[in-house]
Design a protein around this motif. Structure first.
Motif, short mmCIF file in Angstrom:
data_model
loop_
_atom_site.label_atom_id
_atom_site.label_comp_id
_atom_site.label_asym_id
_atom_site.label_seq_id
_atom_site.Cartn_x
_atom_site.Cartn_y
_atom_site.Cartn_z
N UNK A 58 32.39 67.81 -19.66
CA UNK A 58 32.14 66.38 -19.44
C UNK A 58 31.66 65.72 -20.73
N UNK A 59 30.74 66.34 -21.42
CA UNK A 59 30.21 65.78 -22.67
C UNK A 59 31.31 65.59 -23.70
N UNK A 60 32.14 66.60 -23.88
CA UNK A 60 33.21 66.52 -24.88
C UNK A 60 34.26 65.50 -24.50
N UNK A 61 34.58 65.40 -23.22
CA UNK A 61 35.56 64.39 -22.79
C UNK A 61 35.04 62.98 -23.03
N UNK A 62 33.75 62.76 -22.79
CA UNK A 62 33.16 61.45 -23.06
C UNK A 62 33.24 61.11 -24.55
N UNK A 63 32.87 62.07 -25.39
CA UNK A 63 32.93 61.84 -26.84
C UNK A 63 34.36 61.51 -27.27
N UNK A 64 35.31 62.30 -26.79
CA UNK A 64 36.71 62.08 -27.15
C UNK A 64 37.19 60.70 -26.69
N UNK A 65 36.76 60.29 -25.50
CA UNK A 65 37.20 59.00 -24.97
C UNK A 65 36.67 57.86 -25.83
N UNK A 66 35.41 57.93 -26.22
CA UNK A 66 34.85 56.89 -27.10
C UNK A 66 35.53 56.89 -28.45
N UNK A 67 35.83 58.06 -28.99
CA UNK A 67 36.51 58.12 -30.28
C UNK A 67 37.92 57.56 -30.19
N UNK A 68 38.60 57.81 -29.10
CA UNK A 68 39.99 57.40 -28.95
C UNK A 68 40.12 55.91 -28.65
N UNK A 69 39.23 55.36 -27.84
CA UNK A 69 39.43 54.00 -27.34
C UNK A 69 38.45 52.96 -27.89
N UNK A 70 37.63 53.35 -28.86
CA UNK A 70 36.78 52.37 -29.53
C UNK A 70 36.74 52.71 -31.02
N UNK A 71 36.13 51.85 -31.78
CA UNK A 71 35.91 52.14 -33.20
C UNK A 71 34.51 52.67 -33.43
#
Length: 173
Positions: free
Chosen positions: A62-75
């Protein structure tokens, strides 16, 4: 319930496809909500597991997916501490229940539900802070075991929870 699930998938589709049209000027706009351009970093602390069930690596997933999502869809830059936005939480529920009773008083389906308690701090705007539970479920046939379905269901649960958490924190939905 099916309608709610369909609406979630439609929302996911539009968010995933709208991400290509987000400008890199530092202001993110999702359905008229804006993320303050002064926000540059996000900290996603490792989630914990307090539920009786679930895979041992569930909090890390869950932690890694959240990090990846923020990296992918925000600056936003993901940082280990002192983030402008801070997320942490606990997986509080991992429950298997029988649903959809049949004429023989047996369950027609089983339901796996995951619940996550999330604490969010916006260090630029305290009014955005929250401590909230997010929950999602997936059903599978009664004649199958959780072990047979877990590898397929858990990624779906995590994806939906990440989307819901992201929407609440960055998109303010």
């Amino acid at each position: 319930m099916k309608r709610k699930r369909i609406l979630r998938y439609i929302s996911l589709f539009f968010i995933l496809h709208s991400s290509f049209f987000i400008s890199s000027c530092g202001v993110y706009s999702f359905n008229s909500a804006k993320l303050d351009p002064n926000i540059k970093t996000v900290q996603v602390s490792t989630f914990t597991l307090s539920a009786a069930g679930g895979q041992a690596n569930l909090p890390l997933q869950l932690t890694e997916r959240l990090k990846e999502y923020y990296q992918r869809y925000t600056n936003l830059k993901v940082v280990p501490n002192n983030g402008d936005l801070v997320l942490d939480g606990t997986i509080t529920g991992y429950e298997l229940t029988a649903v959809a009773p049949t004429a023989n008083d047996q369950a027609g389906q089983n339901r796996l539900t995951m619940t996550v308690q999330v604490r969010f701090s916006n260090n630029k705007d305290d009014t955005k802070n929250f401590d909230q539970a997010f929950s999602f479920y997936q059903d599978f046939p009664q004649n199958q075991t959780l072990t047979q379905n877990e590898a397929r269901l858990v990624p779906r649960l995590l994806d939906q929870l990440v989307l819901d958490i992201f929407n609440k924190t960055a998109a303010d939905w």
